[in-house]
Design a protein around this motif. Structure first.
Motif, mmCIF file in Angstrom:
data_model
loop_
_atom_site.group_PDB
_atom_site.id
_atom_site.type_symbol
_atom_site.label_atom_id
_atom_site.label_comp_id
_atom_site.label_asym_id
_atom_site.label_seq_id
_atom_site.Cartn_x
_atom_site.Cartn_y
_atom_site.Cartn_z
ATOM 1 N N LEU A 62 -22.772 -30.413 -4.320
ATOM 2 C CA LEU A 62 -24.100 -29.995 -4.733
ATOM 3 C C LEU A 62 -24.873 -29.528 -3.510
ATOM 4 O O LEU A 62 -25.000 -30.256 -2.525
ATOM 5 C CB LEU A 62 -24.834 -31.167 -5.402
ATOM 6 C CG LEU A 62 -26.225 -30.865 -5.919
ATOM 7 C CD1 LEU A 62 -26.169 -29.844 -7.041
ATOM 8 C CD2 LEU A 62 -26.886 -32.137 -6.406
ATOM 9 N N THR B 81 -30.782 -31.003 -0.666
ATOM 10 C CA THR B 81 -29.651 -31.884 -0.401
ATOM 11 C C THR B 81 -29.368 -31.878 1.095
ATOM 12 O O THR B 81 -29.507 -30.861 1.769
ATOM 13 C CB THR B 81 -28.396 -31.443 -1.183
ATOM 14 O OG1 THR B 81 -28.146 -30.067 -0.930
ATOM 15 C CG2 THR B 81 -28.558 -31.680 -2.672
ATOM 16 N N SER C 3 -23.474 -34.606 1.244
ATOM 17 C CA SER C 3 -22.922 -34.960 -0.062
ATOM 18 C C SER C 3 -23.467 -36.256 -0.646
ATOM 19 O O SER C 3 -23.117 -36.611 -1.762
ATOM 20 C CB SER C 3 -21.403 -35.058 0.028
ATOM 21 O OG SER C 3 -21.049 -36.090 0.928
ATOM 22 N N TYR D 154 -27.849 -40.053 -3.406
ATOM 23 C CA TYR D 154 -27.583 -39.503 -4.734
ATOM 24 C C TYR D 154 -26.100 -39.480 -5.046
ATOM 25 O O TYR D 154 -25.253 -39.478 -4.165
ATOM 26 C CB TYR D 154 -28.192 -38.102 -4.890
ATOM 27 C CG TYR D 154 -27.411 -36.983 -4.240
ATOM 28 C CD1 TYR D 154 -26.406 -36.312 -4.938
ATOM 29 C CD2 TYR D 154 -27.675 -36.568 -2.941
ATOM 30 C CE1 TYR D 154 -25.699 -35.276 -4.350
ATOM 31 C CE2 TYR D 154 -26.977 -35.542 -2.352
ATOM 32 C CZ TYR D 154 -25.985 -34.901 -3.070
ATOM 33 O OH TYR D 154 -25.280 -33.879 -2.478
ATOM 34 N N TYR E 1 -23.899 -37.095 -7.722
ATOM 35 C CA TYR E 1 -23.973 -35.949 -8.628
ATOM 36 C C TYR E 1 -22.832 -36.000 -9.628
ATOM 37 O O TYR E 1 -21.686 -36.218 -9.257
ATOM 38 C CB TYR E 1 -23.924 -34.650 -7.827
ATOM 39 C CG TYR E 1 -23.951 -33.410 -8.670
ATOM 40 C CD1 TYR E 1 -24.982 -33.179 -9.577
ATOM 41 C CD2 TYR E 1 -22.951 -32.459 -8.561
ATOM 42 C CE1 TYR E 1 -25.012 -32.036 -10.345
ATOM 43 C CE2 TYR E 1 -22.973 -31.302 -9.322
ATOM 44 C CZ TYR E 1 -24.003 -31.103 -10.215
ATOM 45 O OH TYR E 1 -24.026 -29.968 -10.975
ATOM 46 N N HIS E 2 -23.153 -35.794 -10.897
ATOM 47 C CA HIS E 2 -22.160 -35.753 -11.970
ATOM 48 C C HIS E 2 -22.101 -34.316 -12.490
ATOM 49 O O HIS E 2 -22.899 -33.934 -13.356
ATOM 50 C CB HIS E 2 -22.543 -36.711 -13.098
ATOM 51 C CG HIS E 2 -22.623 -38.133 -12.661
ATOM 52 N ND1 HIS E 2 -21.519 -38.936 -12.576
ATOM 53 C CD2 HIS E 2 -23.677 -38.887 -12.259
ATOM 54 C CE1 HIS E 2 -21.883 -40.143 -12.150
ATOM 55 N NE2 HIS E 2 -23.184 -40.129 -11.950
ATOM 56 N N PRO E 3 -21.178 -33.484 -11.962
ATOM 57 C CA PRO E 3 -21.149 -32.070 -12.331
ATOM 58 C C PRO E 3 -20.800 -31.822 -13.796
ATOM 59 O O PRO E 3 -21.173 -30.789 -14.349
ATOM 60 C CB PRO E 3 -20.088 -31.472 -11.400
ATOM 61 C CG PRO E 3 -19.246 -32.620 -10.983
ATOM 62 C CD PRO E 3 -20.132 -33.823 -10.998
ATOM 63 N N TYR F 197 -24.340 -32.302 -15.198
ATOM 64 C CA TYR F 197 -25.443 -31.854 -14.332
ATOM 65 C C TYR F 197 -26.511 -32.923 -14.130
ATOM 66 O O TYR F 197 -27.695 -32.665 -14.167
ATOM 67 C CB TYR F 197 -26.066 -30.561 -14.879
ATOM 68 C CG TYR F 197 -25.035 -29.512 -15.163
ATOM 69 C CD1 TYR F 197 -24.422 -28.827 -14.120
ATOM 70 C CD2 TYR F 197 -24.639 -29.239 -16.466
ATOM 71 C CE1 TYR F 197 -23.452 -27.878 -14.379
ATOM 72 C CE2 TYR F 197 -23.665 -28.294 -16.725
ATOM 73 C CZ TYR F 197 -23.070 -27.616 -15.681
ATOM 74 O OH TYR F 197 -22.095 -26.688 -15.937
ATOM 75 N N LEU G 48 -28.110 -36.040 -11.751
ATOM 76 C CA LEU G 48 -28.252 -36.633 -10.429
ATOM 77 C C LEU G 48 -28.719 -38.069 -10.600
ATOM 78 O O LEU G 48 -29.762 -38.309 -11.198
ATOM 79 C CB LEU G 48 -29.340 -35.911 -9.632
ATOM 80 C CG LEU G 48 -28.984 -34.726 -8.788
ATOM 81 C CD1 LEU G 48 -30.241 -34.136 -8.176
ATOM 82 C CD2 LEU G 48 -28.003 -35.067 -7.717
#
Length: 160
Positions: free
Chosen positions: A34, A63, A66, A94, A96-98, A101, A103
């Motif tokens: 991200l 950001t 990572s 954070y 991130y869960h792609p 989407y 956070l």
């Protein structure tokens, strides 16, 4: 002869352990990193059971690698305790869960500028409410993201 066989066997075992450990430590190349650097103007009116909070100004989201991101707030914060100048950056860890989407944010630290007059506890209650929070990211256009909480769009973040 026996020592040569044992030494060869030990070398083979150590080589296998080395390659197995390398394959486990390999970064997940399929998972996209991200990268965000954006800013948006905001006007929040938050009604709570016992209070009302308003913020007028801007919010930036950047950001920092990572695992860390910076949420920058600047403007005016109006609470029942008074009107305050807000100029600070909240450092957040954070995840991130792609796939959806999302956070997951975990508050880490604040960097407060000299012009900021808002007490930390008032900012925490007005903006964060908890050390843990979740934001949803939606692509709004080529250079803009819609940032939402669990139920409400919060602001459009324009790429910097």
């Amino acid at each position: 002869m026996r020592n040569i066989i044992l030494t060869s066997g030990a070398i083979i075992v150590l080589t296998l352990i080395y390659f197995i450990s390398l394959s486990r430590e390999k970064p997940d190349l399929d998972k996209p990193q991200l990268i965000i650097s954006c800013k948006g103007n905001v006007h929040f009116d938050l009604a709570r059971p016992n209070s009302t909070v308003a913020m007028e100004g801007s919010v930036g989201l950047t950001t920092l690698g990572s695992k860390r991101l910076a949420l920058e707030f600047s403007g005016q914060l109006l609470t029942e305790q008074g009107r305050f100048t807000l100029s600070r950056t909240l450092m957040m860890d954070y995840l991130y869960h792609p796939e959806n989407y999302i956070l997951e944010l975990n508050y880490a630290d604040s960097q407060v500028r000299d012009i900021d007059t808002a007490p930390d506890d008032i900012v925490f209650q007005a903006i964060l409410k908890s050390h843990l929070s979740i934001l949803k990211l939606s692509q709004f256009s080529d250079n803009a993201l819609l940032i939402s909480d669990s139920s409400t769009p919060l602001f459009v973040c324009i790429a910097q």
